[in-house]
Design an enzyme around this catalytic site. Structure first.
Site, PDB file in Angstrom:
ATOM      1  N   LYS A 128      23.116  85.895  55.522  1.00 32.41           N
ATOM      2  CA  LYS A 128      22.944  84.594  56.172  1.00 32.41           C
ATOM      3  C   LYS A 128      22.861  83.451  55.165  1.00 32.41           C
ATOM      4  O   LYS A 128      22.334  82.388  55.468  1.00 32.41           O
ATOM      5  CB  LYS A 128      21.702  84.647  57.081  1.00 32.41           C
ATOM      6  CG  LYS A 128      21.790  85.738  58.162  1.00 32.41           C
ATOM      7  CD  LYS A 128      20.679  85.637  59.204  1.00 32.41           C
ATOM      8  CE  LYS A 128      20.878  86.677  60.318  1.00 32.41           C
ATOM      9  NZ  LYS A 128      19.853  86.572  61.381  1.00 32.41           N
TER      10      LYS A 128
ATOM     11  N   GLU B 147      15.433  69.097  54.297  1.00 32.84           N
ATOM     12  CA  GLU B 147      15.577  69.741  55.610  1.00 32.84           C
ATOM     13  C   GLU B 147      14.486  69.257  56.571  1.00 32.84           C
ATOM     14  O   GLU B 147      14.757  68.919  57.724  1.00 32.84           O
ATOM     15  CB  GLU B 147      15.453  71.276  55.472  1.00 32.84           C
ATOM     16  CG  GLU B 147      16.692  71.969  54.917  1.00 32.84           C
ATOM     17  CD  GLU B 147      17.793  72.095  55.967  1.00 32.84           C
ATOM     18  OE1 GLU B 147      17.635  71.626  57.098  1.00 32.84           O
ATOM     19  OE2 GLU B 147      18.846  72.682  55.630  1.00 32.84           O
TER      20      GLU B 147
ATOM     21  N   LYS C  97       9.354  79.352  56.252  1.00 34.85           N
ATOM     22  CA  LYS C  97       9.553  80.780  56.480  1.00 34.85           C
ATOM     23  C   LYS C  97      10.425  81.376  55.388  1.00 34.85           C
ATOM     24  O   LYS C  97      11.449  80.759  55.069  1.00 34.85           O
ATOM     25  CB  LYS C  97      10.229  80.945  57.836  1.00 34.85           C
ATOM     26  CG  LYS C  97      10.517  82.357  58.252  1.00 34.85           C
ATOM     27  CD  LYS C  97      11.197  82.359  59.581  1.00 34.85           C
ATOM     28  CE  LYS C  97      11.575  83.779  59.942  1.00 34.85           C
ATOM     29  NZ  LYS C  97      12.413  83.827  61.119  1.00 34.85           N
TER      30      LYS C  97
ATOM     31  N   ARG D  69      14.807  92.945  61.734  1.00 33.58           N
ATOM     32  CA  ARG D  69      16.139  93.286  62.250  1.00 33.58           C
ATOM     33  C   ARG D  69      16.091  94.623  62.960  1.00 33.58           C
ATOM     34  O   ARG D  69      16.806  94.838  63.927  1.00 33.58           O
ATOM     35  CB  ARG D  69      17.158  93.272  61.104  1.00 33.58           C
ATOM     36  CG  ARG D  69      17.131  91.913  60.355  1.00 33.58           C
ATOM     37  CD  ARG D  69      18.468  91.291  60.135  1.00 33.58           C
ATOM     38  NE  ARG D  69      18.308  89.933  59.610  1.00 33.58           N
ATOM     39  CZ  ARG D  69      18.516  89.563  58.357  1.00 33.58           C
ATOM     40  NH1 ARG D  69      18.941  90.456  57.469  1.00 33.58           N
ATOM     41  NH2 ARG D  69      18.343  88.313  57.984  1.00 33.58           N
TER      42      ARG D  69
ATOM     43  N   LYS E  92      13.851  77.348  56.208  1.00 31.66           N
ATOM     44  CA  LYS E  92      13.959  78.792  56.390  1.00 31.66           C
ATOM     45  C   LYS E  92      14.900  79.345  55.335  1.00 31.66           C
ATOM     46  O   LYS E  92      16.038  78.906  55.216  1.00 31.66           O
ATOM     47  CB  LYS E  92      14.483  79.103  57.786  1.00 31.66           C
ATOM     48  CG  LYS E  92      14.728  80.582  57.996  1.00 31.66           C
ATOM     49  CD  LYS E  92      14.959  80.912  59.440  1.00 31.66           C
ATOM     50  CE  LYS E  92      15.301  82.381  59.592  1.00 31.66           C
ATOM     51  NZ  LYS E  92      15.486  82.743  60.989  1.00 31.66           N
TER      52      LYS E  92
ATOM     53  N   TYR F  68       2.328  88.663  63.020  1.00 34.60           N
ATOM     54  CA  TYR F  68       2.234  89.888  63.821  1.00 34.60           C
ATOM     55  C   TYR F  68       0.797  90.416  63.828  1.00 34.60           C
ATOM     56  O   TYR F  68       0.488  91.354  64.553  1.00 34.60           O
ATOM     57  CB  TYR F  68       3.190  90.958  63.271  1.00 34.60           C
ATOM     58  CG  TYR F  68       4.632  90.511  63.318  1.00 34.60           C
ATOM     59  CD1 TYR F  68       5.385  90.649  64.484  1.00 34.60           C
ATOM     60  CD2 TYR F  68       5.235  89.906  62.223  1.00 34.60           C
ATOM     61  CE1 TYR F  68       6.693  90.206  64.547  1.00 34.60           C
ATOM     62  CE2 TYR F  68       6.540  89.459  62.254  1.00 34.60           C
ATOM     63  CZ  TYR F  68       7.267  89.609  63.422  1.00 34.60           C
ATOM     64  OH  TYR F  68       8.556  89.159  63.479  1.00 34.60           O
TER      65      TYR F  68
ATOM     66  N   SER G 273       8.125  89.698  59.057  1.00 36.77           N
ATOM     67  CA  SER G 273       8.056  91.145  59.251  1.00 36.77           C
ATOM     68  C   SER G 273       7.861  91.927  57.952  1.00 36.77           C
ATOM     69  O   SER G 273       7.079  92.877  57.902  1.00 36.77           O
ATOM     70  CB  SER G 273       9.316  91.624  59.962  1.00 36.77           C
ATOM     71  OG  SER G 273      10.474  91.243  59.229  1.00 36.77           O
TER      72      SER G 273
HETATM   73  C1  PBG Z   1      16.673  84.790  63.337  1.00 38.15           C
HETATM   74  C2  PBG Z   1      15.251  85.116  63.106  1.00 38.15           C
HETATM   75  C3  PBG Z   1      14.821  85.972  62.106  1.00 38.15           C
HETATM   76  C4  PBG Z   1      13.446  86.020  62.179  1.00 38.15           C
HETATM   77  C5  PBG Z   1      13.036  85.201  63.241  1.00 38.15           C
HETATM   78  N1  PBG Z   1      14.180  84.633  63.807  1.00 38.15           N
HETATM   79  C6  PBG Z   1      15.596  86.810  61.148  1.00 38.15           C
HETATM   80  C7  PBG Z   1      16.680  86.237  60.396  1.00 38.15           C
HETATM   81  O1  PBG Z   1      16.765  85.032  60.168  1.00 38.15           O
HETATM   82  O2  PBG Z   1      17.531  87.016  59.985  1.00 38.15           O
HETATM   83  C8  PBG Z   1      12.603  86.814  61.249  1.00 38.15           C
HETATM   84  C9  PBG Z   1      11.235  87.145  61.647  1.00 38.15           C
HETATM   85  C10 PBG Z   1      10.575  88.158  60.808  1.00 38.15           C
HETATM   86  O3  PBG Z   1      11.138  88.688  59.818  1.00 38.15           O
HETATM   87  O4  PBG Z   1       9.435  88.472  61.135  1.00 38.15           O
HETATM   88  N2  PBG Z   1      16.993  83.859  64.236  1.00 38.15           N
END
Ligand code: PBG
Length: 334
Positions: free
Chosen positions: A227, A243, A258, A214, A204, A323, A284
């Site tokens: 992050k 990982e 991701k 968010r 990720k 989505y 997203s």
């Molecule tokens: C955080 C989490 C995130 C998403 C899923 N779980 C955001 C992040 O890591 O800041 C993102 C999903 C998306 O953008 O559709 N635990």
């Protein structure tokens, strides 16, 4: 696989294989079916059935009853699983994200309602603290704002147990703490949940493509800093393999890459290197870009939706968390 190099024109005209639909279908190397889709769904703890998310046109936050209906809909469409993400009333957030451990909280309620409505649909739960913390980070922070690894893992283990206890089929840690897969696996075994699956967000990346999410879960205004001390550097690919290897070793049943489309090279490398179900998350920001361009008439939204989903299959993904799951499945079954 050896690539033939001696095919010469006109003996070979590759366009013969493209001349009409039936032959294109017959020779398609990859296919997309509803069974490839995991429905990414945002749920909320309010009364309203559906709350639109401005940054993600077409997406609504669903209340518990609506989420149960959606599970039934997934079952009817042949979508095997739903991944749920919570929007928590800010009044229930604190520094430690303690609401994540509430056995009567939103996520346990949604799990139970979904399993009642559609027992044949898999329920996948995000294991991470960001929807529940006032600072918007995925874990516990120290005075300097650094996200603490081992202390966070201890809480994630508890969160995963709450979800498993409520009936989650899959726990999906998305936090990127080191060692959390092994700790969660051990705790599941010890507590009689040896059949609870772990889908690890193994690779990720610290990505700008999570922006609209968010807003969807209400952590946008909360997030202090970024992050980058726990999510991966977008510059790296070998690190993703390390990982994934560690998470498999620690007991992950399935792994995830991701974001999705900008990281198809990682999907390809992971799926070729490891014989483990590999999923890609069309996040997203990817969804928002397609919807925004489609709304402006700049692209054919449905066409681009289907093309991107097929691209994940081509790259070697076992399935896609998206989505678009409902909309894509509707097109596929019609
Ligand atoms: C955080 C989490 C995130 C998403 C899923 N779980 C955001 C992040 O890591 O800041 C993102 C999903 C998306 O953008 O559709 N635990």
């Amino acid at each position: 696989m050896s690539i033939p190099f001696n095919q010469s024109f006109p003996a070979t005209r590759l366009r013969r294989l493209r001349q009409s639909g039936w032959i294109r279908n017959l020779t398609a190397e990859n296919t997309l079916t509803p069974a490839d889709l995991i429905w990414s769904m945002v749920v909320h703890d309010g009364d309203e059935a559906k709350v639109p998310v401005a940054a993600m046109p077409g997406l609504n936050r669903l209340n518990v009853a609506e989420a149960a209906k959606a599970a039934k809909r997934a079952s009817d469409l042949g979508i095997p699983a739903i991944a749920i993400f919570p929007h928590i009333n800010p009044a229930h957030k604190d520094e430690e994200g303690s609401e994540s451990l509430n056995p009567d909280g939103l996520i346990p309620s949604v799990i139970k309602a979904m399993k009642d409505a559609a027992p044949d649909v898999g329920v996948i739960c995000d294991v991470a603290l960001d929807p529940f913390t006032t600072h918007g980070h995925d874990g516990l922070i120290d005075e300097s704002g650094y996200v603490l690894n081992d202390e966070t893992t201890a809480v994630l283990v508890e969160q995963a147990l709450v979800q498993a206890e409520a009936g989650a089929d899959v726990v999906a840690p998305s936090d990127m703490m080191d060692g959390r897969i092994g700790a969660i696996r051990a705790a599941l075994e010890e507590s009689g949940h040896s059949n609870t699956l772990i889908l690890s967000y193994a690779a990720k990346y610290a990505s700008g493509f999570y922006g609209p999410y968010r807003e969807a879960i209400g952590s946008a205004t909360a997030l202090i800093g970024d992050k980058k001390t726990y999510q991966q550097n977008p510059a790296n690919t070998d690190e993703a393999l390390r990982e994934v290897a560690m998470d498999i070793e620690e007991g992950a049943d399935m792994v995830m890459v991701k974001p999705g489309l900008p990281y198809l090279d990682i999907v390809r490398r992971v799926s070729e290197t490891f014989q483990i179900p590999t999923f890609a998350f069309q996040v997203s920001g990817e969804y928002a870009m397609i919807q925004a361009a489609a709304q402006n008439g700049w692209i054919d939204g449905d066409r681009v939706m289907m093309e991107t989903l097929l691209s994940f299959k081509r790259a070697g993904a076992s399935g896609i968390i998206t989505y678009f799951a409902e909309a894509a499945a509707e097109k596929l079954v019609s």
